[in-house]
Design a protein around this motif. Structure first.
Motif, mmCIF file in Angstrom:
data_model
loop_
_atom_site.group_PDB
_atom_site.id
_atom_site.type_symbol
_atom_site.label_atom_id
_atom_site.label_comp_id
_atom_site.label_asym_id
_atom_site.label_seq_id
_atom_site.Cartn_x
_atom_site.Cartn_y
_atom_site.Cartn_z
ATOM 1 N N UNK A 76 -14.831 11.883 1.888
ATOM 2 C CA UNK A 76 -13.605 12.689 1.810
ATOM 3 C C UNK A 76 -12.704 12.230 0.660
ATOM 4 N N UNK A 77 -12.424 10.934 0.605
ATOM 5 C CA UNK A 77 -11.559 10.414 -0.457
ATOM 6 C C UNK A 77 -12.147 10.638 -1.839
ATOM 7 N N UNK A 82 -10.434 5.761 11.671
ATOM 8 C CA UNK A 82 -11.445 6.687 11.153
ATOM 9 C C UNK A 82 -11.084 8.087 11.609
ATOM 10 N N UNK A 89 -7.670 18.557 5.674
ATOM 11 C CA UNK A 89 -8.959 17.966 6.035
ATOM 12 C C UNK A 89 -8.878 17.005 7.219
ATOM 13 N N UNK A 115 -3.768 17.973 1.247
ATOM 14 C CA UNK A 115 -5.162 17.612 1.522
ATOM 15 C C UNK A 115 -5.288 16.935 2.881
ATOM 16 N N UNK A 163 -16.514 10.945 6.586
ATOM 17 C CA UNK A 163 -15.388 10.022 6.461
ATOM 18 C C UNK A 163 -15.412 9.322 5.102
ATOM 19 N N UNK A 209 -12.206 14.519 -2.688
ATOM 20 C CA UNK A 209 -10.935 15.240 -2.761
ATOM 21 C C UNK A 209 -9.914 14.527 -3.644
ATOM 22 N N UNK A 210 -9.874 13.198 -3.566
ATOM 23 C CA UNK A 210 -8.836 12.487 -4.313
ATOM 24 C C UNK A 210 -9.316 12.085 -5.711
ATOM 25 N N UNK A 246 -2.472 4.978 -6.215
ATOM 26 C CA UNK A 246 -3.256 5.496 -5.091
ATOM 27 C C UNK A 246 -4.739 5.385 -5.412
ATOM 28 N N UNK A 247 -5.480 5.026 -4.416
ATOM 29 C CA UNK A 247 -6.938 4.861 -4.483
ATOM 30 C C UNK A 247 -7.360 3.629 -5.295
ATOM 31 N N UNK A 290 -3.760 8.394 11.481
ATOM 32 C CA UNK A 290 -4.628 9.341 10.778
ATOM 33 C C UNK A 290 -4.007 9.747 9.441
ATOM 34 N N UNK A 295 -15.421 2.972 3.893
ATOM 35 C CA UNK A 295 -14.605 4.099 3.447
ATOM 36 C C UNK A 295 -13.604 3.651 2.386
ATOM 37 N N UNK A 313 -13.696 4.211 -2.626
ATOM 38 C CA UNK A 313 -12.744 4.597 -3.659
ATOM 39 C C UNK A 313 -12.783 3.622 -4.827
ATOM 40 N N UNK A 358 -4.179 6.721 7.133
ATOM 41 C CA UNK A 358 -5.523 6.519 6.585
ATOM 42 C C UNK A 358 -5.787 7.541 5.488
ATOM 43 N N UNK A 405 -3.629 8.928 3.610
ATOM 44 C CA UNK A 405 -2.829 8.542 2.448
ATOM 45 C C UNK A 405 -3.500 7.401 1.678
ATOM 46 N N UNK A 406 -4.052 6.418 2.408
ATOM 47 C CA UNK A 406 -4.629 5.271 1.697
ATOM 48 C C UNK A 406 -5.961 5.609 1.030
ATOM 49 N N UNK A 407 -6.610 6.720 1.412
ATOM 50 C CA UNK A 407 -7.789 7.093 0.634
ATOM 51 C C UNK A 407 -7.410 8.101 -0.452
ATOM 52 N N UNK A 408 -6.112 8.212 -0.702
ATOM 53 C CA UNK A 408 -5.672 8.945 -1.881
ATOM 54 C C UNK A 408 -5.438 10.430 -1.693
ATOM 55 N N UNK A 409 -5.478 10.935 -0.454
ATOM 56 C CA UNK A 409 -5.278 12.369 -0.260
ATOM 57 C C UNK A 409 -3.799 12.732 -0.412
ATOM 58 N N UNK A 426 0.817 -1.219 0.000
ATOM 59 C CA UNK A 426 0.000 0.000 0.000
ATOM 60 C C UNK A 426 0.849 1.266 0.000
ATOM 61 N N UNK A 475 -6.874 0.191 1.977
ATOM 62 C CA UNK A 475 -6.368 -0.542 3.130
ATOM 63 C C UNK A 475 -7.296 -0.362 4.326
#
Lengths: 245, 258
Positions: free
Chosen positions: A103-104, A91, B171, B167, A100, A107-108, A79-80, B154, A152, A156, B157, B159-163, A51, A84
């Protein structure tokens, strides 16, 4: 079916400690791999390298067709697509469950808020807690929090899901609800690498079990064989300790 | 504690006794609003509030932004960036306020002039720059501690949702750190208000300067400096109440944080 994760001779050091020692591993699309082994054996480091939370020091690591080097660009390429789930849920405590989840995607991935919300509600249904959408994570039980964390990650729409001991921080009565959600995902064909001590889950869901110790993969086997006649002394001992309690 | 309260009551009593004007030690007439000269003096003294508040607010505002800019490199993995932060913090933190004020007020224009820049630095801006820069080293440390206190999970997490880095700061990390940063930041604001008194030395017409000027003409230091102390007390108490309120507001939003 092509492979989505290919590790060749991957090693990782923390100072002088060798956390991963020359690891070879190939995971095909749609495959469910359970990684087990005693604590400190490098299981978590393995998924954290995939990851990109850790950077490997030696060997090649290819994920979804991109060879991962240690510069930012390749991390961004996957990424995304690789999501993980953590032992401690992680959270965001200051955001509601819904925030929660979106957000991804907003923003991503650049989704609109409305699309992200639609997606979030869909996955909350999937993990069976749509009624908790507006609460702060701190008000939920551990099992619920972990299901939110899974939702969450799913928001993605990843191609690979990594689980790092997803039930180890949970009270025993909440383990089942989380494992059920992961089992559902497995049935839908998600590619998964799951680090866990839940041998029942491995039996039910895994296509392959990997046993690690001291940073090395000691055994790769299909679950029925692994549990019936493990091939190394070390895995025999481990199974004895895990299963006889 | 009991003793402190008694001492406080006795001193208030003594002050009031002084107000009656009978004893020769006190001369509250200098700021007695019922006399014409006393009223003029009071208006002059209280007139310093504006400058003190304006300097403090501006300095605090700049320091809050500057502090964040200084703090960010300290969180980097690059040792070069980290040492830039260390050098700034250690250096600025080591300079006493008064010498720095003199340096900015008398020295900085000379440097600017030699660079071909004709910039006048008056007492007001001299004070603002000095207070802001001096304080920024402390605010930077507050930011660093606050941000580092947020669990590593934090960031991971996020990073793993792509921020991206910014960002996840914007956030995830910063909103959580803010609650921890706020109380020490308020302390720094109080510190700025009090240190703004030094600006009197370079001639800025704030509370302390005005008190000094009246003392020189009236020869009543005790009464005037007593009033001055209470003027600062009022300001600081106002800030305290404001911050309490703000904390409560943020706290109730995040009371479910674990």
């Amino acid at each position: 079916m092509g492979s989505v994760i290919e590790m060749k001779g991957v090693s990782k050091y923390f100072g002088s400690f060798k956390a991963l020692n020359n690891v070879d591993l190939i995971v095909s699309k749609g495959e469910k791999v359970v990684v087990c082994g005693p604590s400190g054996s490098g299981k978590s480091t393995l998924v954290r390298c995939i990851s990109r939370l850790e950077k490997h020091d030696e060997g090649t690591l290819e994920v979804l067709g991109s060879i991962l080097t240690n510069d930012e660009k390749t991390s961004r390429a996957i990424k995304s697509k690789v999501s993980m789930v953590f032992q401690q849920f992680n959270l965001f405590p200051h955001l509601s469950v819904l925030d929660n989840l979106i957000l991804g995607p907003t923003k991503a991935l650049g989704l609109s808020r409305k699309d992200a919300l639609d997606r979030a509600y869909m996955f909350l249904e999937r993990v069976k807690i749509p009624e908790q959408a507006d609460k702060k994570p701190g008000l939920l039980s551990g099992g619920q929090q972990q299901r939110v964390a899974i939702a969450r990650a799913l928001c993605l729409e990843p191609e690979i899901m990594l689980f790092d001991e997803p039930t180890s921080a949970l009270d025993p009565e909440m383990i089942a609800e989380v494992l059920d959600v992961i089992l559902d995902l497995a049935k839908e064909g998600m590619t998964m690498v799951v680090v866990t001590h839940e041998m029942g889950f491995a039996r039910k869901a895994a296509d392959r079990v990997i046993f690690m110790d001291e940073g090395e993969i000691l055994e790769e086997n299909i679950p029925t064989n692994f549990f019936k006649n493990p091939q190394t002394e070390r895995s025999k001992l481990f199974l004895n300790q895990v299963l006889n309690h | 504690m009991n003793f402190c309260i008694r001492l406080f009551i006795v001193s208030i009593f003594l002050l009031l006794a002084g107000c009656s004007g009978e004893s020769g030690n006190w001369g509250w007439y200098v700021i007695d609003p019922s006399t014409k000269s006393g009223w003029i003096n009071i208006k002059f003294l209280v007139g310093g509030f504006g400058a003190t508040i304006l300097v403090s607010l501006l300095a605090a505002f700049i320091s809050i932004i500057l502090g964040l800019i200084v703090a960010l490199p300290s969180l980097s993995s690059s040792w070069i960036l980290r040492s830039c932060n260390r050098i700034y913090v250690e250096f600025i933190r080591a300079i006493p306020l008064l010498p720095m004020l003199f340096w900015v007020f008398y020295g900085l224009p000379v440097i600017l002039k030699s660079l071909g820049l004709q910039v006048e630095i008056d007492a007001f801006w001299g004070a603002v720059i000095t207070l802001a820069v001096s304080d920024s080293a402390f605010t930077a440390e507050i930011y660093r501690a606050g941000i580092q206190s947020i669990a590593k999970g934090q960031r991971e997490a996020a990073q793993t949702i792509g921020l991206s880095y910014f960002q996840s700061m914007r956030y995830v990390i910063f909103p959580q750190a803010l609650r921890r940063i706020l109380p020490p930041l308020a302390n720094q604001f109080i510190y700025i208000v009090k240190m703004s008194a030094f600006a009197s030395v370079i001639g800025m017409q704030e509370l302390t300067r005005r008190a000094n000027e009246i003392v020189v003409t009236e020869y009543r230091p005790l009464e005037i400096y007593t009033l001055l102390i209470f003027e600062y007390l009022v300001l600081v108490l106002l800030i305290s109440f404001g911050v309490r309120w703000l904390e409560k507001k943020l706290g109730s939003n995040e009371s479910n944080m674990n």
